[in-house]
Design an enzyme around this catalytic site. Structure first.
Site, PDB file in Angstrom:
ATOM      1  N   LEU A 168     -43.932  66.116  -6.988  1.00 36.89           N
ATOM      2  CA  LEU A 168     -44.452  64.895  -6.395  1.00 36.89           C
ATOM      3  C   LEU A 168     -44.380  63.800  -7.449  1.00 36.89           C
ATOM      4  O   LEU A 168     -45.038  63.881  -8.491  1.00 36.89           O
ATOM      5  CB  LEU A 168     -45.901  65.094  -5.929  1.00 36.89           C
ATOM      6  CG  LEU A 168     -46.594  63.900  -5.293  1.00 36.89           C
ATOM      7  CD1 LEU A 168     -45.886  63.473  -4.010  1.00 36.89           C
ATOM      8  CD2 LEU A 168     -48.064  64.225  -5.003  1.00 36.89           C
ATOM      9  N   ARG A 223     -41.424  52.647 -12.818  1.00 35.30           N
ATOM     10  CA  ARG A 223     -40.611  53.721 -13.342  1.00 35.30           C
ATOM     11  C   ARG A 223     -40.527  54.944 -12.446  1.00 35.30           C
ATOM     12  O   ARG A 223     -39.621  55.740 -12.571  1.00 35.30           O
ATOM     13  CB  ARG A 223     -41.036  54.117 -14.738  1.00 35.30           C
ATOM     14  CG  ARG A 223     -42.261  54.970 -14.836  1.00 35.30           C
ATOM     15  CD  ARG A 223     -42.510  55.337 -16.265  1.00 35.30           C
ATOM     16  NE  ARG A 223     -43.121  56.525 -16.649  1.00 35.30           N
ATOM     17  CZ  ARG A 223     -43.650  57.506 -15.948  1.00 35.30           C
ATOM     18  NH1 ARG A 223     -43.663  57.479 -14.681  1.00 35.30           N
ATOM     19  NH2 ARG A 223     -44.187  58.550 -16.490  1.00 35.30           N
TER      20      ARG A 223
END
Length: 175
Positions: free
Chosen positions: A95, A103
């Site tokens: 995840l 980012r």
């Protein structure tokens, strides 16, 4: 809440198609790589994957589980495992969330691109359950939502994994 999460596809994915269990070869081994960021959520993918893979005929002892610190480390682990020649397929689960900086998109792109290149280079299927939600807020409603979502993704990953193993075996037989 679905509007907030922008995850309307989840509503339609609760019905997992029934896949008829094929006859499994005793040599089929699968590597399951799991990132540990948000481990309590990603664990659900592994749990559902293991249950569905067993339902489809793959014995739990034929699945080796590996953990990485985060999703960014998955491709190197997958490459190492693929190079061993031991696995018919590799499954990756993680995840990647937006922690308030941009980012996460770069990490997600790097991970998924590396996994795709890897499977094309070594001819070992890599099934991705590495997810990057548009919105994730670290509170109980979102954690619950994504735990449930990873249960669905785990079942789907098992089905994709088993079907891909069978398709590749059939293609190799025909060649």
């Amino acid at each position: 809440m679905n509007q907030i999460l922008n995850q309307t596809a989840l509503e339609n994915s609760h019905s997992v198609p029934d896949v008829r269990p094929p006859t499994r070869g005793s040599g089929d081994r699968v590597a399951f790589i799991q990132a540990c960021w948000h481990k309590e959520i990603v664990d659900q993918c592994r749990i559902a994957f293991m249950e569905e893979a067993e339902r489809l005929g793959l014995q739990p002892a034929s699945i080796d589980v590996f953990e990485t610190p985060g999703s960014f480390e998955i491709p190197l682990q997958a490459k190492t495992l693929a190079g061993s020649g031991r696995y018919a397929a590799i499954v990756a689960a993680g995840l990647i969330v937006d922690g308030g900086v941009y980012r996460h998109e770069f990490v997600a792109d790097a991970v998924i691109s590396a996994l795709m290149r890897l499977q094309m280079e070594v001819c070992v299927p890599v099934i991705s359950a590495v997810l990057t939600p548009q919105r994730f807020h670290d509170h109980e409603d979102h954690r619950r939502f994504f735990r449930d979502h990873f249960l669905i993704k785990g079942r789907e990953a098992a089905q994709a994994c088993m079907r891909t193993i069978d398709n590749i075996a059939a293609a190799r037989k025909a060649a």
